[in-house]
Design a protein around this motif. Sequence first.
Motif, mmCIF file in Angstrom:
data_model
loop_
_atom_site.group_PDB
_atom_site.id
_atom_site.type_symbol
_atom_site.label_atom_id
_atom_site.label_comp_id
_atom_site.label_asym_id
_atom_site.label_seq_id
_atom_site.Cartn_x
_atom_site.Cartn_y
_atom_site.Cartn_z
ATOM 1 N N ARG A 86 -54.758 95.246 -23.080
ATOM 2 C CA ARG A 86 -54.601 96.098 -21.902
ATOM 3 C C ARG A 86 -55.962 96.497 -21.326
ATOM 4 N N VAL A 87 -56.907 96.836 -22.182
ATOM 5 C CA VAL A 87 -58.249 97.186 -21.706
ATOM 6 C C VAL A 87 -58.894 95.973 -21.034
ATOM 7 N N ASN A 89 -57.328 93.494 -19.504
ATOM 8 C CA ASN A 89 -56.680 93.282 -18.207
ATOM 9 C C ASN A 89 -57.219 94.228 -17.148
ATOM 10 N N VAL A 90 -57.397 95.481 -17.516
ATOM 11 C CA VAL A 90 -57.932 96.455 -16.555
ATOM 12 C C VAL A 90 -59.370 96.101 -16.187
ATOM 13 N N ALA A 91 -60.195 95.750 -17.163
ATOM 14 C CA ALA A 91 -61.587 95.395 -16.880
ATOM 15 C C ALA A 91 -61.666 94.141 -16.022
ATOM 16 N N ARG A 93 -59.335 93.021 -13.922
ATOM 17 C CA ARG A 93 -58.839 93.341 -12.586
ATOM 18 C C ARG A 93 -59.904 94.080 -11.777
ATOM 19 N N GLU A 94 -60.603 95.019 -12.409
ATOM 20 C CA GLU A 94 -61.634 95.761 -11.688
ATOM 21 C C GLU A 94 -62.825 94.878 -11.339
#
Length: 122
Positions: A86-87, A89-91, A93-94
């Motif tokens: 999850r971390v 994916n967020v990194a 995406r950003e």
Amino acid sequence: MTDNPREIIAALFVLAGALMTLASAIGLLRFRDTLSRMHPAAKPQVLGLVLILIGAAIRIVPNPALGMLVLAAIVGVCTAPVIANRVGNVAYRESVEDGTITHEAPSLETFDDRCITPERGT
């Protein structure tokens, strides 16, 4: 020092787990970005935890608290990779939104123009 082979084996498992956890901590400090830090935060850290718990389980084998060690190992194995995913994916995406990661490979001419060489003085 003891001559009990069970305690020696337990100590070896705990030592191996501590070394894996240390390697994970060093990896977290050495890698630069979040996507690179994802791997040492999940895989070697979980392996180190499991090895330490196996060593503790070997040491206290007739104790009823053994079930808590098994439960802690199961929770660690199930949650750490999911959290790292999850971390990541967020990194990712950003960084795609920021433009630091693109889905296309840069052309060689564009890459050469961005290189800093002593001849160009930039």
